[in-house]
Design a protein around this motif. Structure first.
Motif, PDB file in Angstrom:
ATOM      1  N   ASP A   8      -0.311   2.659   8.453  1.00 38.64           N
ATOM      2  CA  ASP A   8      -1.492   1.897   8.858  1.00 38.64           C
ATOM      3  C   ASP A   8      -1.199   1.197  10.171  1.00 38.64           C
ATOM      4  O   ASP A   8      -0.194   1.474  10.819  1.00 38.64           O
ATOM      5  CB  ASP A   8      -1.930   0.924   7.762  1.00 38.64           C
ATOM      6  CG  ASP A   8      -0.879  -0.119   7.416  1.00 38.64           C
ATOM      7  OD1 ASP A   8      -0.036  -0.454   8.279  1.00 38.64           O
ATOM      8  OD2 ASP A   8      -0.895  -0.616   6.279  1.00 38.64           O
ATOM      9  N   GLY A   9      -2.067   0.292  10.568  1.00 44.27           N
ATOM     10  CA  GLY A   9      -1.936  -0.389  11.853  1.00 44.27           C
ATOM     11  C   GLY A   9      -0.665  -1.205  12.004  1.00 44.27           C
ATOM     12  O   GLY A   9      -0.255  -1.514  13.116  1.00 44.27           O
ATOM     13  N   SER A  10      -0.012  -1.543  10.898  1.00 37.33           N
ATOM     14  CA  SER A  10       1.221  -2.331  10.977  1.00 37.33           C
ATOM     15  C   SER A  10       2.477  -1.455  11.036  1.00 37.33           C
ATOM     16  O   SER A  10       3.589  -1.960  11.157  1.00 37.33           O
ATOM     17  CB  SER A  10       1.332  -3.296   9.788  1.00 37.33           C
ATOM     18  OG  SER A  10       1.521  -2.577   8.592  1.00 37.33           O
ATOM     19  N   THR A  11       2.300  -0.135  10.967  1.00 35.56           N
ATOM     20  CA  THR A  11       3.435   0.788  11.026  1.00 35.56           C
ATOM     21  C   THR A  11       3.912   0.909  12.465  1.00 35.56           C
ATOM     22  O   THR A  11       3.119   1.129  13.379  1.00 35.56           O
ATOM     23  CB  THR A  11       3.032   2.176  10.495  1.00 35.56           C
ATOM     24  OG1 THR A  11       2.521   2.033   9.168  1.00 35.56           O
ATOM     25  CG2 THR A  11       4.206   3.125  10.500  1.00 35.56           C
ATOM     26  N   SER A  40      -8.288   1.189   1.356  1.00 39.15           N
ATOM     27  CA  SER A  40      -7.669   1.703   2.578  1.00 39.15           C
ATOM     28  C   SER A  40      -7.901   0.737   3.729  1.00 39.15           C
ATOM     29  O   SER A  40      -9.022   0.338   3.987  1.00 39.15           O
ATOM     30  CB  SER A  40      -8.244   3.071   2.948  1.00 39.15           C
ATOM     31  OG  SER A  40      -7.895   4.026   1.996  1.00 39.15           O
ATOM     32  N   ALA A  41      -6.821   0.367   4.387  1.00 44.95           N
ATOM     33  CA  ALA A  41      -6.929  -0.503   5.556  1.00 44.95           C
ATOM     34  C   ALA A  41      -7.515   0.288   6.719  1.00 44.95           C
ATOM     35  O   ALA A  41      -7.381   1.513   6.761  1.00 44.95           O
ATOM     36  CB  ALA A  41      -5.551  -1.044   5.922  1.00 44.95           C
ATOM     37  N   ARG A  67       2.303   6.980   3.730  1.00 45.20           N
ATOM     38  CA  ARG A  67       1.085   6.293   4.144  1.00 45.20           C
ATOM     39  C   ARG A  67       1.435   5.385   5.312  1.00 45.20           C
ATOM     40  O   ARG A  67       2.417   4.638   5.259  1.00 45.20           O
ATOM     41  CB  ARG A  67       0.540   5.475   2.991  1.00 45.20           C
ATOM     42  CG  ARG A  67      -0.701   4.729   3.358  1.00 45.20           C
ATOM     43  CD  ARG A  67      -1.178   3.898   2.212  1.00 45.20           C
ATOM     44  NE  ARG A  67      -2.245   3.051   2.701  1.00 45.20           N
ATOM     45  CZ  ARG A  67      -3.093   2.437   1.929  1.00 45.20           C
ATOM     46  NH1 ARG A  67      -3.006   2.543   0.623  1.00 45.20           N
ATOM     47  NH2 ARG A  67      -4.031   1.688   2.447  1.00 45.20           N
ATOM     48  N   CYS A  89      -7.741   2.146  10.113  1.00 43.86           N
ATOM     49  CA  CYS A  89      -6.732   2.926  10.838  1.00 43.86           C
ATOM     50  C   CYS A  89      -5.610   3.424   9.917  1.00 43.86           C
ATOM     51  O   CYS A  89      -4.493   3.638  10.362  1.00 43.86           O
ATOM     52  CB  CYS A  89      -6.129   2.142  11.991  1.00 43.86           C
ATOM     53  SG  CYS A  89      -7.329   1.595  13.205  1.00 43.86           S
ATOM     54  N   SER A  90      -5.907   3.617   8.644  1.00 44.18           N
ATOM     55  CA  SER A  90      -4.912   4.144   7.715  1.00 44.18           C
ATOM     56  C   SER A  90      -4.919   5.664   7.751  1.00 44.18           C
ATOM     57  O   SER A  90      -5.965   6.289   7.883  1.00 44.18           O
ATOM     58  CB  SER A  90      -5.201   3.701   6.291  1.00 44.18           C
ATOM     59  OG  SER A  90      -5.025   2.321   6.146  1.00 44.18           O
ATOM     60  N   GLN A 127      -9.511   7.285   3.470  1.00 43.29           N
ATOM     61  CA  GLN A 127     -10.821   6.656   3.387  1.00 43.29           C
ATOM     62  C   GLN A 127     -11.044   6.192   1.959  1.00 43.29           C
ATOM     63  O   GLN A 127     -10.424   6.688   1.031  1.00 43.29           O
ATOM     64  CB  GLN A 127     -11.915   7.633   3.790  1.00 43.29           C
ATOM     65  CG  GLN A 127     -11.765   8.123   5.201  1.00 43.29           C
ATOM     66  CD  GLN A 127     -12.753   9.225   5.532  1.00 43.29           C
ATOM     67  OE1 GLN A 127     -13.301   9.861   4.655  1.00 43.29           O
ATOM     68  NE2 GLN A 127     -12.970   9.443   6.812  1.00 43.29           N
TER      69      GLN A 127
END
Length: 72
Positions: A45-48, A23-24, A43, A26-27, A19
């Motif tokens: 995020d949504g692209s992982t 922070s993107a 770390r 959904c990180s 947070q």
């Protein structure tokens, strides 16, 4: 520059949401204990990409791949 991927394996010791500024959505972050006793901070995020979209939980054993040419 051509991407070069490296991997690391270990057991997830904690998972927590990220947070605050930068922070993107959904990180989250996790700490991973490797077989040689190192603690690694990861770390995501949504692209992982997570194989099978399986939720990651404390105690799970994982293999993570990362671009070893990217700045850290």
């Amino acid at each position: 520059m051509i991407q070069q991927f490296s991997s690391l394996e270990g057991t997830i010791s904690s998972v927590f949401p990220l947070q605050g500024s930068g922070s993107a959505p959904c990180s989250m972050a996790m700490t991973l204990e490797t077989g040689d006793g190192q603690t690694v901070y990861i770390r995501i995020d949504g692209s992982t990409y997570v194989l099978g979209q399986t939720p990651l939980r404390q105690g799970d054993r994982i293999t993570a791949f990362y671009d070893s040419t990217a700045p850290m």
